[in-house]
Design a protein around this motif. Sequence first.
Motif, PDB file in Angstrom:
ATOM      1  N   THR A  88      32.636  50.183  43.149  1.00 26.55           N
ATOM      2  CA  THR A  88      32.837  50.221  44.554  1.00 26.55           C
ATOM      3  C   THR A  88      33.951  49.160  45.370  1.00 26.55           C
ATOM      4  O   THR A  88      35.649  49.030  44.834  1.00 26.55           O
ATOM      5  CB  THR A  88      31.878  49.042  45.214  1.00 26.55           C
ATOM      6  OG1 THR A  88      32.357  47.612  44.070  1.00 26.55           O
ATOM      7  CG2 THR A  88      30.401  48.680  44.831  1.00 26.55           C
ATOM      8  N   VAL A  89      34.690  48.711  46.689  1.00 27.33           N
ATOM      9  CA  VAL A  89      36.003  48.742  46.974  1.00 27.33           C
ATOM     10  C   VAL A  89      35.930  47.113  46.938  1.00 27.33           C
ATOM     11  O   VAL A  89      37.000  46.431  45.931  1.00 27.33           O
ATOM     12  CB  VAL A  89      35.776  48.422  48.598  1.00 27.33           C
ATOM     13  CG1 VAL A  89      37.243  47.875  49.168  1.00 27.33           C
ATOM     14  CG2 VAL A  89      35.871  50.412  49.020  1.00 27.33           C
ATOM     15  N   ALA A  90      35.357  46.279  46.833  1.00 20.57           N
ATOM     16  CA  ALA A  90      34.733  45.055  46.235  1.00 20.57           C
ATOM     17  C   ALA A  90      35.351  44.918  45.001  1.00 20.57           C
ATOM     18  O   ALA A  90      36.140  44.220  44.070  1.00 20.57           O
ATOM     19  CB  ALA A  90      33.542  43.997  46.083  1.00 20.57           C
ATOM     20  N   GLU A  91      34.228  46.063  43.137  1.00 18.53           N
ATOM     21  CA  GLU A  91      35.233  45.756  42.520  1.00 18.53           C
ATOM     22  C   GLU A  91      36.626  46.569  42.784  1.00 18.53           C
ATOM     23  O   GLU A  91      37.314  45.898  41.251  1.00 18.53           O
ATOM     24  CB  GLU A  91      34.586  46.719  41.299  1.00 18.53           C
ATOM     25  CG  GLU A  91      32.999  45.846  40.834  1.00 18.53           C
ATOM     26  CD  GLU A  91      31.903  47.671  41.122  1.00 18.53           C
ATOM     27  OE1 GLU A  91      30.541  47.089  40.611  1.00 18.53           O
ATOM     28  OE2 GLU A  91      31.911  48.034  41.017  1.00 18.53           O
ATOM     29  N   TYR A  92      37.052  47.372  43.166  1.00 18.42           N
ATOM     30  CA  TYR A  92      38.566  47.497  43.022  1.00 18.42           C
ATOM     31  C   TYR A  92      39.101  46.487  43.721  1.00 18.42           C
ATOM     32  O   TYR A  92      40.398  46.799  42.508  1.00 18.42           O
ATOM     33  CB  TYR A  92      38.887  49.558  44.208  1.00 18.42           C
ATOM     34  CG  TYR A  92      40.385  49.411  44.192  1.00 18.42           C
ATOM     35  CD1 TYR A  92      40.795  50.024  42.802  1.00 18.42           C
ATOM     36  CD2 TYR A  92      40.635  48.921  44.996  1.00 18.42           C
ATOM     37  CE1 TYR A  92      41.769  50.857  43.250  1.00 18.42           C
ATOM     38  CE2 TYR A  92      42.238  49.563  45.695  1.00 18.42           C
ATOM     39  CZ  TYR A  92      43.069  50.142  44.258  1.00 18.42           C
ATOM     40  OH  TYR A  92      44.058  50.158  44.074  1.00 18.42           O
ATOM     41  N   ARG A  93      39.196  45.380  44.356  1.00 19.75           N
ATOM     42  CA  ARG A  93      39.852  44.882  44.871  1.00 19.75           C
ATOM     43  C   ARG A  93      40.299  43.067  43.501  1.00 19.75           C
ATOM     44  O   ARG A  93      41.379  43.294  43.496  1.00 19.75           O
ATOM     45  CB  ARG A  93      39.479  44.032  45.406  1.00 19.75           C
ATOM     46  CG  ARG A  93      39.092  44.575  46.868  1.00 19.75           C
ATOM     47  CD  ARG A  93      39.185  44.164  48.460  1.00 19.75           C
ATOM     48  NE  ARG A  93      38.819  44.500  49.184  1.00 19.75           N
ATOM     49  CZ  ARG A  93      38.369  44.751  49.975  1.00 19.75           C
ATOM     50  NH1 ARG A  93      36.827  43.822  49.807  1.00 19.75           N
ATOM     51  NH2 ARG A  93      37.390  45.160  51.106  1.00 19.75           N
ATOM     52  N   ARG A  94      38.968  43.739  42.470  1.00 17.79           N
ATOM     53  CA  ARG A  94      39.098  42.491  41.436  1.00 17.79           C
ATOM     54  C   ARG A  94      39.946  43.632  40.162  1.00 17.79           C
ATOM     55  O   ARG A  94      40.916  43.094  40.048  1.00 17.79           O
ATOM     56  CB  ARG A  94      38.284  42.837  40.688  1.00 17.79           C
ATOM     57  CG  ARG A  94      36.626  41.818  41.214  1.00 17.79           C
ATOM     58  CD  ARG A  94      36.845  40.741  42.219  1.00 17.79           C
ATOM     59  NE  ARG A  94      37.649  41.069  43.293  1.00 17.79           N
ATOM     60  CZ  ARG A  94      37.280  40.689  44.793  1.00 17.79           C
ATOM     61  NH1 ARG A  94      35.866  41.199  44.611  1.00 17.79           N
ATOM     62  NH2 ARG A  94      38.062  40.514  45.551  1.00 17.79           N
ATOM     63  N   TYR A  95      40.563  44.907  40.183  1.00 20.55           N
ATOM     64  CA  TYR A  95      41.119  45.604  38.917  1.00 20.55           C
ATOM     65  C   TYR A  95      42.178  45.678  39.733  1.00 20.55           C
ATOM     66  O   TYR A  95      42.894  45.485  39.328  1.00 20.55           O
ATOM     67  CB  TYR A  95      40.696  47.061  39.674  1.00 20.55           C
ATOM     68  CG  TYR A  95      41.379  48.294  39.255  1.00 20.55           C
ATOM     69  CD1 TYR A  95      41.507  48.419  37.895  1.00 20.55           C
ATOM     70  CD2 TYR A  95      42.243  48.864  40.074  1.00 20.55           C
ATOM     71  CE1 TYR A  95      43.217  49.026  37.606  1.00 20.55           C
ATOM     72  CE2 TYR A  95      43.428  49.244  39.970  1.00 20.55           C
ATOM     73  CZ  TYR A  95      44.032  49.772  38.853  1.00 20.55           C
ATOM     74  OH  TYR A  95      44.626  50.376  38.466  1.00 20.55           O
ATOM     75  N   LEU A  96      42.892  45.557  41.377  1.00 19.33           N
ATOM     76  CA  LEU A  96      43.941  46.034  41.502  1.00 19.33           C
ATOM     77  C   LEU A  96      44.574  44.528  41.787  1.00 19.33           C
ATOM     78  O   LEU A  96      45.615  44.585  41.104  1.00 19.33           O
ATOM     79  CB  LEU A  96      43.545  45.897  43.570  1.00 19.33           C
ATOM     80  CG  LEU A  96      45.082  46.315  44.325  1.00 19.33           C
ATOM     81  CD1 LEU A  96      45.868  47.213  43.751  1.00 19.33           C
ATOM     82  CD2 LEU A  96      44.875  46.097  45.403  1.00 19.33           C
ATOM     83  N   VAL A  97      44.502  43.200  41.807  1.00 12.96           N
ATOM     84  CA  VAL A  97      44.353  42.134  40.860  1.00 12.96           C
ATOM     85  C   VAL A  97      45.029  41.712  39.845  1.00 12.96           C
ATOM     86  O   VAL A  97      45.880  41.681  39.392  1.00 12.96           O
ATOM     87  CB  VAL A  97      43.798  40.430  41.809  1.00 12.96           C
ATOM     88  CG1 VAL A  97      44.094  39.421  41.194  1.00 12.96           C
ATOM     89  CG2 VAL A  97      43.522  41.115  42.806  1.00 12.96           C
ATOM     90  N   SER A  98      43.833  42.411  39.055  1.00 18.28           N
ATOM     91  CA  SER A  98      44.200  41.960  37.697  1.00 18.28           C
ATOM     92  C   SER A  98      45.239  42.984  37.352  1.00 18.28           C
ATOM     93  O   SER A  98      45.948  42.698  35.996  1.00 18.28           O
ATOM     94  CB  SER A  98      42.797  42.527  36.879  1.00 18.28           C
ATOM     95  OG  SER A  98      41.467  41.552  36.955  1.00 18.28           O
ATOM     96  N   HIS A  99      45.349  44.150  37.617  1.00 15.44           N
ATOM     97  CA  HIS A  99      45.958  45.335  37.478  1.00 15.44           C
ATOM     98  C   HIS A  99      47.767  44.937  37.053  1.00 15.44           C
ATOM     99  O   HIS A  99      48.297  44.881  35.903  1.00 15.44           O
ATOM    100  CB  HIS A  99      45.288  46.520  37.505  1.00 15.44           C
ATOM    101  CG  HIS A  99      47.059  47.911  37.121  1.00 15.44           C
ATOM    102  ND1 HIS A  99      46.491  48.730  36.009  1.00 15.44           N
ATOM    103  CD2 HIS A  99      47.779  48.049  37.387  1.00 15.44           C
ATOM    104  CE1 HIS A  99      46.880  49.381  36.112  1.00 15.44           C
ATOM    105  NE2 HIS A  99      48.392  49.048  37.128  1.00 15.44           N
ATOM    106  N   GLU A 100      47.886  44.397  38.779  1.00 16.98           N
ATOM    107  CA  GLU A 100      48.518  44.050  38.778  1.00 16.98           C
ATOM    108  C   GLU A 100      49.885  42.648  38.326  1.00 16.98           C
ATOM    109  O   GLU A 100      50.605  43.058  38.282  1.00 16.98           O
ATOM    110  CB  GLU A 100      49.112  44.719  40.102  1.00 16.98           C
ATOM    111  CG  GLU A 100      48.991  45.616  40.788  1.00 16.98           C
ATOM    112  CD  GLU A 100      49.670  46.957  40.599  1.00 16.98           C
ATOM    113  OE1 GLU A 100      50.878  46.555  39.264  1.00 16.98           O
ATOM    114  OE2 GLU A 100      49.002  47.872  40.481  1.00 16.98           O
ATOM    115  N   VAL A 101      48.518  42.321  38.130  1.00 18.04           N
ATOM    116  CA  VAL A 101      48.979  40.793  37.639  1.00 18.04           C
ATOM    117  C   VAL A 101      49.643  41.008  36.151  1.00 18.04           C
ATOM    118  O   VAL A 101      50.486  40.609  35.246  1.00 18.04           O
ATOM    119  CB  VAL A 101      48.042  39.894  37.989  1.00 18.04           C
ATOM    120  CG1 VAL A 101      48.816  38.362  37.085  1.00 18.04           C
ATOM    121  CG2 VAL A 101      48.703  39.020  39.461  1.00 18.04           C
ATOM    122  N   GLY A 102      48.691  41.678  35.754  1.00 18.72           N
ATOM    123  CA  GLY A 102      48.869  42.522  34.131  1.00 18.72           C
ATOM    124  C   GLY A 102      49.951  42.722  33.985  1.00 18.72           C
ATOM    125  O   GLY A 102      50.948  42.925  33.043  1.00 18.72           O
TER     126      GLY A 102
END
Length: 244
Positions: A190-204
């Motif tokens: 979902t888009v909401a799940e993607y937002r969690r991924y986006l934050v986690s991935h780029e801060v990673g």
Amino acid sequence: MTRGSRLVPVLAWLLAVGATTGFIAPPDDGAHKVVAGRQAAVEVPPSKSPTLGFVPEQGGLWRLEIPHDAGGDVRTVRGRSDPPREAGRTVSVRVLVEVGLGIDGQEFARQVMATLNDERGWGHDGSIVFARTDGEADVDVTLASPATTDALCAPVATGGRVSCGRVGFAVLNAERWAHGAEPFLEAGGTVAEYRRYLVSHEVGHVLGQAHVRCPVPGAPAPVMLQQTLGLDGCLPNGWPALGG
């Protein structure tokens, strides 16, 4: 008084509210930052107007139409928060947004910090925890239009489509924040799940993590897999603790 004439003062009032008490304040002394490679922060006061109606389910956006180029005026969202628990290391985070995106900065900051400090996040093993600041920080997390993302991420080629994480800062493409990415959504996310991924991935990336591949088709994707571009048979996942 005609209906049209009655609307004029109402529209004028709404415009004034949007300009002065919305997610971002206009420059009061001409001091603002236009992007030139890397942003320097200018404070943004918290949103005070309920009339503009941001939607938490939209990541704090008032609207899903994202301008390709919002002009490059990037400002800090004012506010601080203590780390929610003890950990081996506390990482300070400053949240910034670009003027003109139509987003409530406080809600965006809340979602960023909630993702980072989730028990499934980077601190799931007790090694780190995140605290928000509006001063100098270990990590800047910026939401920007596609054109501004390209400018801030250079020389990394984001092509108006993707986001980036580099030493000291992560830039999230507002188009992706609003709509997610087709490969992620087509795989069942979902888009909401993607937002969690986006934050986690780029801060990673800021934390020193590199890209990885899908280890086993059908397993949750590692958060450092480029899920914006494809999942290679893995399942959508935004949490470092779940994807191996």
